[in-house]
Design a protein around this motif. Structure first.
Motif, PDB file in Angstrom:
ATOM      1  N   VAL A  38      -0.146   4.040  -3.605  1.00 20.57           N
ATOM      2  CA  VAL A  38       1.438   3.384  -2.502  1.00 20.57           C
ATOM      3  C   VAL A  38       2.095   2.791  -4.467  1.00 20.57           C
ATOM      4  CG1 VAL A  38       1.761   0.710  -1.954  1.00 20.57           C
ATOM      5  CG2 VAL A  38       0.117   3.371  -0.812  1.00 20.57           C
ATOM      6  N   CYS A  39       3.208   2.283  -4.595  1.00 22.70           N
ATOM      7  CA  CYS A  39       3.701   1.460  -5.514  1.00 22.70           C
ATOM      8  C   CYS A  39       3.025   0.338  -4.900  1.00 22.70           C
ATOM      9  CB  CYS A  39       5.873   1.544  -5.268  1.00 22.70           C
ATOM     10  SG  CYS A  39       6.418   0.442  -6.238  1.00 22.70           S
ATOM     11  N   PRO A  40       3.156  -0.651  -6.891  1.00 16.31           N
ATOM     12  CA  PRO A  40       2.739  -1.789  -6.382  1.00 16.31           C
ATOM     13  C   PRO A  40       3.528  -2.646  -6.799  1.00 16.31           C
ATOM     14  CG  PRO A  40       1.782  -0.579  -8.407  1.00 16.31           C
ATOM     15  CD  PRO A  40       2.548   0.361  -7.755  1.00 16.31           C
ATOM     16  N   PHE A  41       4.818  -2.175  -7.189  1.00 17.81           N
ATOM     17  CA  PHE A  41       5.779  -3.079  -7.759  1.00 17.81           C
ATOM     18  C   PHE A  41       6.869  -4.056  -6.371  1.00 17.81           C
ATOM     19  CE2 PHE A  41       4.848  -1.042 -11.023  1.00 17.81           C
ATOM     20  CZ  PHE A  41       4.442  -1.763 -11.565  1.00 17.81           C
ATOM     21  N   HIS A  42       6.546  -2.696  -5.274  1.00 18.30           N
ATOM     22  CA  HIS A  42       7.424  -3.405  -3.928  1.00 18.30           C
ATOM     23  C   HIS A  42       6.141  -3.721  -2.396  1.00 18.30           C
ATOM     24  CE1 HIS A  42       8.034   0.922  -2.896  1.00 18.30           C
ATOM     25  NE2 HIS A  42       8.742   0.483  -1.637  1.00 18.30           N
ATOM     26  N   ASP A  43       6.391  -4.316  -1.263  1.00 18.02           N
ATOM     27  CA  ASP A  43       6.193  -3.782  -0.392  1.00 18.02           C
ATOM     28  C   ASP A  43       5.974  -2.188   0.288  1.00 18.02           C
ATOM     29  OD1 ASP A  43       4.432  -4.735   1.979  1.00 18.02           O
ATOM     30  OD2 ASP A  43       5.532  -6.046   2.447  1.00 18.02           O
TER      31      ASP A  43
HETATM   32 ZN   LIG Z   1       8.174   0.922  -5.754  1.00 15.94          ZN
END
Ligand SMILES: [Zn+2]
Length: 577
Positions: A38-43
């Motif tokens: 899961v990307c920590p830089f967007h929701d």
């Molecule tokens: Zn992202």
């Protein structure tokens, strides 16, 4: 002062595995050659981030976040690139000491604040600090806490100034960083000094508190500088982060004394705003820190206002928000002193959910024995529930309303369903990918393949006259320079190489995140070069056409037309060799 060369940075990167490091922050699953998470830089709600052990880079398919192991840590921890290098360096036994930057320029600011902080800390334990220590002890701040938070003491008019001057810092510099005034005197005199650290834990400011007069509410802070911006700093962030275990909540408070007090009773996951409203920057820091946040502001009306403002700001983030409202206008510091640690811990344990808090807020100023007020309350409560995503929470709350006010459940449910259907579906906002014209696409594709192949670098060097986009142009120059210097191009190392140049780094990230095949045909590269070289001719044609429109003289018109025709021919037949 030490200078970090790219060789050292690359050595640290080579000894570090990006999959190892990223999985300390985000859980990763192997899929094919890569790992996803899961990307920590967007929701992110489904795993959109891919980490490549082969290329040693990460890429998010949704938001486009991209980089190497250093930019990951730097973006995640909100610390400067160089601190990420330092942090990962320590883990592989390469120590980078002192304050350095990539280009070797020393920043005195941190050194000065480090010296000042040590000076103040030293002073509090001398005979001059007796009263201050007594004062703190009276307030149940013991020696251990004083040391833990680096609490110190400022003494006479010019003691710090003299000390720092003896370390060869000029009046001008000391004034600039906010430690002396224009008369060359210390800013802080006879105050208990609380150092304020940035997110990396470096002291960047002080908060000075009066202690030997009756007026005990007086704090003064260092003026804001480019290193100290209240809106970007959360007090105790770097310490709380160390204490934060996987499932811990972070407790957000209003004042530094609240945080220090909580620590004296063993609650270490607290941070505080520096007397400002919560900002978007704070929100990003919090999102990267935790999934759960407890708002524990002062119990007074101002604290309630701050709580509501914080909720409004944080609500659309993925954070799970809970709220504590302390009784009798008390702040956490006072509450713990008066009511004891256990009672405070109960409050934290029983922090109420966001929905429950809102339901309570809606009851304010309503007479809930009056039919009109009851009706108005129920209506606004249902409106609020429409925004709650969890069906069970909604149902439980509708039942509660039905029971408490003796209204038929079906009536409430129907009302809710109607409102819910009218509410527009709020979709997850994903940054739209930029759309480029054929030139933009071609030049970006060329950079993409330059990063993969020496022969593409050679072709670009020989055949491309000039890239239309300024950032692409600089990027291309840097790649060519890097290639000549090191004889090889490696994306992960190249990212470090340009890490201090934000604009072209962002362009590079965007290009690395492009959804393109790793393989290419030479013909494809030839085509991109052809399109890029076509750009200037096309631009010229557009300009001439414009002139043609305005031109009245038929002779001149003919001349322009001919010129356009010549150019068109060139575009069709020429250039490609
Ligand atoms: Zn992202």
């Amino acid at each position: 002062m030490a200078y970090i060369s790219n060789e050292v940075i690359n050595e640290i990167r080579n000894k570090t595995d990006i999959v190892d490091v990223v999985s300390r922050y985000v859980s990763l699953t192997k899929r094919g050659k890569n790992y996803i998470g899961v990307c920590p830089f967007h929701d992110d709600h489904s795993p959109s981030m891919s980490v490549s052990p082969e290329k040693q880079i990460f890429t998010c398919f949704s938001c486009g976040a991209t980089g190497n192991v250093f930019t990951f840590v730097s973006d995640f921890e909100k610390i400067p690139f160089i601190d990420a290098v330092r942090l990962l360096g320590e883990k592989v036994g390469i120590n980078i000491s002192g304050n350095v930057s990539i280009n070797g320029v020393k920043d005195d600011y941190y050194d000065i604040y480090d010296l000042a902080s040590k000076f103040y800390q030293n002073s509090i334990f001398t005979s001059l600090g007796k009263n201050a220590i007594n004062y703190l002890n009276d307030r149940k701040i013991d020696k251990e806490t004083i040391k833990k938070f680096g609490i110190g003491l400022s003494i006479q008019k010019i003691s710090l100034t003299e000390y720092l001057k003896s370390k060869n810092y000029t009046s001008l510099k000391l004034n600039e960083v906010g430690l002396t005034n224009e008369n060359d005197n210390d800013i802080f005199i006879n105050r208990i000094m609380f150092p304020i650290s940035d997110l990396s834990g470096r002291v960047v400011a002080f908060s000075g508190r009066i202690y030997n007069t009756k007026d005990n509410s007086k704090y003064i802070n260092t003026k804001e500088t480019d290193k100290f911006k209240k809106g970007k700093i959360l007090y105790n962030y770097h310490i709380a982060k160390e204490y934060l275990k996987k499932n811990d909540s972070i407790i957000l408070m209003e004042g530094q004394m609240d945080v220090i007090r909580a620590s004296t009773v063993g609650i270490n996951n607290c941070i505080a705003t520096m007397g400002t409203a919560l900002t978007k920057e704070h929100k990003n820091i919090l999102k990267n820190m935790t999934r759960d946040i407890i708002l524990c502001f002062d119990g007074d009306a101002a604290g309630e206002k701050a709580t509501n403002a914080a909720i409004e700001l944080l609500e659309d983030s993925s954070l799970n928000i809970r709220v504590v409202r302390l009784p009798n206008n008390m702040d956490p510091d006072e509450y713990i002193l008066k009511e004891g640690a256990n009672s405070f811990k109960e409050h934290i344990k029983n922090a109420i959910s966001l929905v429950d808090y809102k339901m309570e807020v809606l009851k304010k100023n309503k007479n809930l024995t009056d039919i009109k007020d009851i009706s108005s309350y129920i209506n606004s409560a249902i409106k609020e529930l429409v925004f709650v995503n969890d069906d069970i929470t909604v149902e439980l709350n509708l039942k509660k309303l039905s029971d408490n006010f003796n209204v038929d459940y079906t009536t409430l449910k129907n009302k809710y369903d109607n409102l819910k259907n009218n509410k527009k579906e709020v979709k997850e906002v994903i940054k739209p990918k930029k759309v480029y014209d054929k030139y933009g696409k071609a030049e970006r594709s060329l950079i993409y393949y330059m990063l993969k192949s020496n022969s593409v670098i050679n072709m670009v060097e020989r055949k491309v006259g000039y890239f239309p986009d300024k950032n692409i142009r600089e990027l291309s120059n840097e790649i060519i320079y890097y290639f000549h210097k090191y004889g090889i191009i490696n994306v992960a190392d190249f990212i470090s190489y340009i890490a201090d140049r934000e604009e072209i780094l962002n362009t590079l990230k965007e290009i690395v995140a492009m959804d393109k095949s790793d393989d290419f045909q030479i013909e494809e590269i030839e085509d991109y070069i052809f399109v890029v070289n076509e750009y200037h001719k096309e631009a010229k044609i557009v300009k001439l056409k414009d002139e043609l429109k305005k031109e009245k003289d038929p002779m001149k018109q003919a001349k322009i037309s001919l010129e356009i025709m010549e150019l068109r021919k060139g575009v069709k037949n020429g250039t490609r060799n």
